[in-house]
Motif scaffolding. Structure first.
Motif, PDB file in Angstrom:
ATOM      1  N   GLN A 138       0.773  -1.363   0.185  1.00 13.95           N
ATOM      2  CA  GLN A 138      -0.031   0.166  -0.018  1.00 13.95           C
ATOM      3  C   GLN A 138       0.847   1.191   0.144  1.00 13.95           C
ATOM      4  O   GLN A 138       1.472   1.524   0.873  1.00 13.95           O
ATOM      5  CB  GLN A 138      -1.261  -0.221   1.261  1.00 13.95           C
ATOM      6  N   MET A 139       0.789   1.972  -1.108  1.00 14.69           N
ATOM      7  CA  MET A 139       1.555   3.155  -1.352  1.00 14.69           C
ATOM      8  C   MET A 139       0.659   4.215  -2.114  1.00 14.69           C
ATOM      9  O   MET A 139      -0.133   3.694  -2.885  1.00 14.69           O
ATOM     10  CB  MET A 139       2.786   3.122  -2.217  1.00 14.69           C
ATOM     11  N   PRO A 140       0.611   5.476  -1.757  1.00 19.54           N
ATOM     12  CA  PRO A 140       0.012   6.485  -2.567  1.00 19.54           C
ATOM     13  C   PRO A 140       0.412   6.435  -3.841  1.00 19.54           C
ATOM     14  O   PRO A 140       1.461   6.278  -4.327  1.00 19.54           O
ATOM     15  CB  PRO A 140       0.319   7.847  -1.888  1.00 19.54           C
ATOM     16  N   GLY A 141      -0.330   7.012  -4.686  1.00 16.19           N
ATOM     17  CA  GLY A 141      -0.016   6.922  -6.216  1.00 16.19           C
ATOM     18  C   GLY A 141      -0.087   5.228  -6.610  1.00 16.19           C
ATOM     19  O   GLY A 141      -1.101   4.578  -6.538  1.00 16.19           O
ATOM     20  N   MET A 142       1.003   4.969  -7.450  1.00 20.15           N
ATOM     21  CA  MET A 142       0.929   3.596  -7.943  1.00 20.15           C
ATOM     22  C   MET A 142       1.325   2.436  -6.687  1.00 20.15           C
ATOM     23  O   MET A 142       2.381   2.596  -6.085  1.00 20.15           O
ATOM     24  CB  MET A 142       2.087   3.438  -8.923  1.00 20.15           C
ATOM     25  N   ASP A 143       0.234   1.581  -6.349  1.00 17.56           N
ATOM     26  CA  ASP A 143       0.500   0.836  -5.002  1.00 17.56           C
ATOM     27  C   ASP A 143       1.442  -0.343  -5.528  1.00 17.56           C
ATOM     28  O   ASP A 143       1.814  -0.415  -6.706  1.00 17.56           O
ATOM     29  CB  ASP A 143      -0.704   0.324  -4.667  1.00 17.56           C
ATOM     30  N   GLY A 144       1.761  -1.232  -4.685  1.00 13.40           N
ATOM     31  CA  GLY A 144       2.696  -2.260  -4.800  1.00 13.40           C
ATOM     32  C   GLY A 144       1.938  -3.342  -5.953  1.00 13.40           C
ATOM     33  O   GLY A 144       2.955  -3.734  -6.764  1.00 13.40           O
ATOM     34  N   PHE A 145       0.745  -3.596  -5.924  1.00 16.98           N
ATOM     35  CA  PHE A 145       0.143  -4.291  -6.841  1.00 16.98           C
ATOM     36  C   PHE A 145       0.356  -4.034  -8.216  1.00 16.98           C
ATOM     37  O   PHE A 145       0.696  -4.717  -9.215  1.00 16.98           O
ATOM     38  CB  PHE A 145      -1.439  -4.556  -6.464  1.00 16.98           C
ATOM     39  N   GLU A 146       0.269  -2.742  -8.541  1.00 19.26           N
ATOM     40  CA  GLU A 146       0.333  -2.049  -9.899  1.00 19.26           C
ATOM     41  C   GLU A 146       1.822  -2.263 -10.252  1.00 19.26           C
ATOM     42  O   GLU A 146       1.903  -2.659 -11.361  1.00 19.26           O
ATOM     43  CB  GLU A 146      -0.275  -0.754  -9.928  1.00 19.26           C
ATOM     44  N   THR A 147       2.665  -1.654  -9.144  1.00 18.53           N
ATOM     45  CA  THR A 147       4.288  -1.829  -9.553  1.00 18.53           C
ATOM     46  C   THR A 147       4.399  -3.519  -9.707  1.00 18.53           C
ATOM     47  O   THR A 147       5.036  -3.556 -10.890  1.00 18.53           O
ATOM     48  CB  THR A 147       4.807  -1.415  -8.144  1.00 18.53           C
TER      49      THR A 147
END
Length: 184
Positions: A58-67
């Protein structure tokens, strides 16, 4: 040959988490690089290769899953192991989502630092073995090239000896020896 340290990419939007991960991995044969966003991770992966990526889910913007999805879509990085780290332990769907985008593990915080070290160490060992295999393959290709070069010199020397020069065999032998001396 001195083995280089395995590069490990740490991705978390909180500096204190990155500092904690660096401390946990201290003493392992790793060189950590830290970034604070998914975008930063993707930029690092354009030029770097990593033994394992520790990725905050969970991170703002591009989260870990999208990354992770972007990482796994790239030919160059699709086999890079990803371990998700997250404070979100809401339900098993989060873990399933992590595995579905290609993670090798999904760890919720707080976690046992020794267990994380052991998991990272497994991927460091695999990375080291891959590096040694690549080095061996490079050496084998160089040896095969040298073997082929020597074989062609030997074939040429044999041709010179077989053709002969009528009544001057010593001259043929001299030419053959001259050809063979190119091998040195």
């Amino acid at each position: 040959m001195t083995a280089r340290q395995a590069p490990v990419l740490l991705v978390d939007d909180r500096r204190e988490n990155l500092t904690a991960l660096e401390a946990i991995l201290q003493g392992l044969p790793v060189a950590t690089e830290s970034v604070m966003s998914g975008e930063g991770a993707l930029k690092k992966l354009l030029t770097g290769e990593y033994a394992v990526i520790l990725l905050d889910a969970q991170m703002p913007g591009m989260d870990g899953f999208e990354t992770a999805q972007h990482i796994k879509q790239r030919e160059r990085t699709k086999h890079t192991p990803i371990i998700f780290l997250t404070a979100a332990d809401r339900d098993s769907h989060m873990a399933f989502r992590g595995y579905s985008v290609g993670a090798v593990d999904y760890i919720t915080k707080p976690f046992d630092p020794w267990a994380l070290r052991a998991k990272v160490n497994i991927f460091v060992d695999l990375w080291d073995r891959k590096e040694r295999l690549n080095a061996d393959a490079t050496r084998m290709r160089a040896l095969a090239t040298e073997r082929d070069r020597l074989r062609s010199i030997l074939v040429e020397a044999s041709r010179i000896l077989r053709e002969g020069n009528g009544d001057r065999p010593p001259e043929n032998v001299a030419k053959a020896l001259e050809t063979l001396s190119e091998a040195e």
